[in-house]
Design a protein around this motif. Sequence first.
Motif, short mmCIF file in Angstrom:
data_model
loop_
_atom_site.label_atom_id
_atom_site.label_comp_id
_atom_site.label_asym_id
_atom_site.label_seq_id
_atom_site.Cartn_x
_atom_site.Cartn_y
_atom_site.Cartn_z
N TYR A 135 2.80 12.36 -1.61
CA TYR A 135 3.68 11.31 -1.10
C TYR A 135 2.98 10.56 0.03
N GLY A 136 3.56 9.40 0.35
CA GLY A 136 3.00 8.54 1.39
C GLY A 136 3.65 8.78 2.72
N PRO A 137 4.00 7.74 3.45
CA PRO A 137 4.60 7.94 4.77
C PRO A 137 6.01 8.51 4.66
N VAL A 138 6.49 9.10 5.77
CA VAL A 138 7.82 9.67 5.85
C VAL A 138 8.67 8.80 6.76
N PHE A 139 9.87 8.44 6.31
CA PHE A 139 10.80 7.65 7.11
C PHE A 139 12.01 8.52 7.46
N ILE A 140 12.21 8.77 8.76
CA ILE A 140 13.31 9.62 9.23
C ILE A 140 14.48 8.74 9.64
N SER A 141 15.68 9.07 9.17
CA SER A 141 16.86 8.34 9.64
C SER A 141 17.81 9.24 10.41
N HIS A 188 0.81 -1.22 0.00
CA HIS A 188 0.00 0.00 0.00
C HIS A 188 0.85 1.27 0.00
N ILE A 189 2.16 1.13 0.20
CA ILE A 189 3.03 2.31 0.22
C ILE A 189 3.34 2.71 -1.22
N LYS A 190 2.88 3.90 -1.60
CA LYS A 190 2.98 4.33 -2.99
C LYS A 190 4.19 5.21 -3.28
N LYS A 191 4.35 6.30 -2.56
CA LYS A 191 5.48 7.19 -2.81
C LYS A 191 5.98 7.75 -1.49
N PRO A 192 6.80 6.97 -0.75
CA PRO A 192 7.27 7.41 0.56
C PRO A 192 8.36 8.48 0.44
N VAL A 193 8.63 9.12 1.56
CA VAL A 193 9.72 10.09 1.67
C VAL A 193 10.78 9.49 2.59
N VAL A 194 12.04 9.52 2.18
CA VAL A 194 13.14 9.08 3.02
C VAL A 194 13.96 10.31 3.38
N VAL A 195 14.09 10.59 4.67
CA VAL A 195 14.83 11.77 5.13
C VAL A 195 16.15 11.31 5.72
N GLY A 196 17.26 11.86 5.22
CA GLY A 196 18.57 11.50 5.75
C GLY A 196 19.43 10.79 4.73
N SER A 197 20.60 10.38 5.14
CA SER A 197 21.58 9.78 4.23
C SER A 197 21.81 8.30 4.49
N ASP A 198 20.93 7.66 5.26
CA ASP A 198 21.06 6.22 5.49
C ASP A 198 20.59 5.48 4.25
N MET A 199 21.50 4.71 3.64
CA MET A 199 21.18 4.04 2.39
C MET A 199 20.49 2.70 2.57
N GLY A 200 20.27 2.28 3.82
CA GLY A 200 19.63 0.99 4.05
C GLY A 200 18.25 0.91 3.43
N LEU A 201 17.38 1.85 3.79
CA LEU A 201 16.02 1.86 3.24
C LEU A 201 16.04 2.24 1.77
N LEU A 202 16.96 3.13 1.38
CA LEU A 202 17.01 3.55 -0.01
C LEU A 202 17.23 2.38 -0.96
N GLN A 203 18.13 1.46 -0.58
CA GLN A 203 18.39 0.35 -1.50
C GLN A 203 17.22 -0.62 -1.54
N VAL A 204 16.45 -0.73 -0.45
CA VAL A 204 15.25 -1.56 -0.49
C VAL A 204 14.25 -0.98 -1.48
N LEU A 205 14.01 0.33 -1.40
CA LEU A 205 13.04 0.97 -2.27
C LEU A 205 13.51 0.99 -3.72
N ALA A 206 14.82 1.27 -3.93
CA ALA A 206 15.34 1.35 -5.30
C ALA A 206 15.28 0.00 -6.00
N ARG A 207 15.61 -1.06 -5.29
CA ARG A 207 15.56 -2.40 -5.90
C ARG A 207 14.14 -2.81 -6.23
N SER A 208 13.20 -2.38 -5.40
CA SER A 208 11.81 -2.79 -5.60
C SER A 208 11.15 -2.04 -6.76
N GLY A 209 11.76 -0.94 -7.19
CA GLY A 209 11.18 -0.16 -8.27
C GLY A 209 10.17 0.86 -7.80
N LYS A 210 10.01 1.02 -6.47
CA LYS A 210 9.07 2.00 -5.95
C LYS A 210 9.58 3.41 -6.20
#
Length: 537
Positions: free
Chosen positions: A218-224, A146-168
């Motif tokens: 955008y959807g939920p915001v993830f703060i790192s 259900h997460i369509k277009k989340p926001v990632v705040v910060g420079s932690d690449m952990g979540l970024l690589q999950v989202l990038a690989r998934s194509g979201k």
Amino acid sequence: MKRIVVIGGGYIAGKAVRLISNTLPSTDLLWISQYSSEKYPLEILSLLIRSSAEPDQWPRIRAKIKVEFDAYQKRMNHYPKQVSKIKVNAQESEVSFLSDMGTMSYSFDRVFIFSKPEISSSFEKQDTHVWPLSSTVEYLVNNWSHIKKPVVVGSDMGLLQVLARSGKKFIWVRSENPFSEQVGYCLDRKLKQKGVTILDQDPFETWYQCLEGKALSYGPVFISDSAGLQLTNLNQFGLEEMDSHGQGPNEQDHGKQVVRVQVQDFEEWLASDFSPEKNLSQAMRIVEASLTGKGREITNRVKATLWNLGDFFAGRIRVDNQWPDGPGDMFESALLHDGLESGDNGFLIRMGMDKSNSRLVEMEAVGMYAHEWLNIGACLMNSQAEISDISDSEFTWPGLGINPLIRCSRMLKNKAQPGILGITPLELKQSADQGAEFFLMDVRSKEEFSKGRLPGSTNIPLDQLKKRVMEIPRFTPLVLYSECSARAYQGARILKGMGAKQLYVLDGGYGLYTLEKDISLVSASDRPASAGGCPAC
């Protein structure tokens, strides 16, 4: 040592217990672990990120990991005692804890504490989650579809690589780029091709101010970056930093009874590190050094981080603590890139060396094969290889001719010669804005020059340089560039041999020039998608 206590859970702590048992079989050993109901601790989360599976598959993989780890512990016959309220009294050499049988105390000769990172945050905002809190990971898993277009705040690449690989599609609000300027520029270009929106946060604004007025849904915001993090967290055991000796075997104070084993920083917990055994090996060295009292120097520990972003990798490696106060004038680097706009095979490599001894001390790479190049680079750093060792080697690379590492090392070797200096695009622009006089020379072919050039440049192809040397002013600083500056360095060497004194080469060349380019010579309909530099760059 008659009594040893190990505090902490997980695979590395278990390996340490086994090492202690084998090294000192007659020792009375107690292994205790703080009770936790956390479903996705950072060790598990790191493995899940490396698995390349999407979060809706994580519960199944997590269960498999837990079963395999339980089977491993059963096979080794080592189990941690699950307790709570652990307190260590370094002065009295006593550890106390609360178990099913009530409060218990245990005297020790040495205690090993495997630090567990703790994440906490006082930040509260609706539909905002602090990554990588376990509750945030569970939210991501349970609501993934259900997460369509989340926001990632910060420079932690952990979540970024999950989202990038998934194509979201997602929005990245960052306070700093995790890479150097031009390598970061290359990474940004590839992420934007995936549909990622990148917003650079001004130091004087908040992340939500950065989003205001952008008309973005955008959807939920993830703060790192806003998460409070403790890695050593000795205070939860009633200890101060002074009660323990440090994290590495290179620290010789083995008289301390409390040994803190901490081998990772927070960023590496969540990075797809291509050397997963590295941290285990370092932890075992720390434990063994403390048991024997001999100490083992780690003089060239390579700090490595790699991000798997689906169809390409991005990563960096460097010799840790090479320059405690910053590299200053002792550092020199060179950039090599090819095909950045021509498809999946485009790449960028940046290599850095210590000018005092010509050793490779840093490397960054972006591209389909970045992980393989960085893996080779890490081995070279561990062997204290010099740049000439790489440039004179015969590494082969199928389909690409000369190995890019060799090509980049040759550029760096040329750049390190006295009298040839590098200049960044920003430094070049600032010099021009301040009225500095220089002769900007494009040494690419006439055809490449006709497809696009830097404003104010003069085209003197490398193969015509000696014939047209009279067209070059004698007492004016010379700035040379080619597609990625490999040919420019060759040109600088030729001119240096002819007596030129003020020679500069543009870092990254035309291909990575991020400022204005002049393409007025060609109509829009005839303009190519890429300047298409020659194999020699």
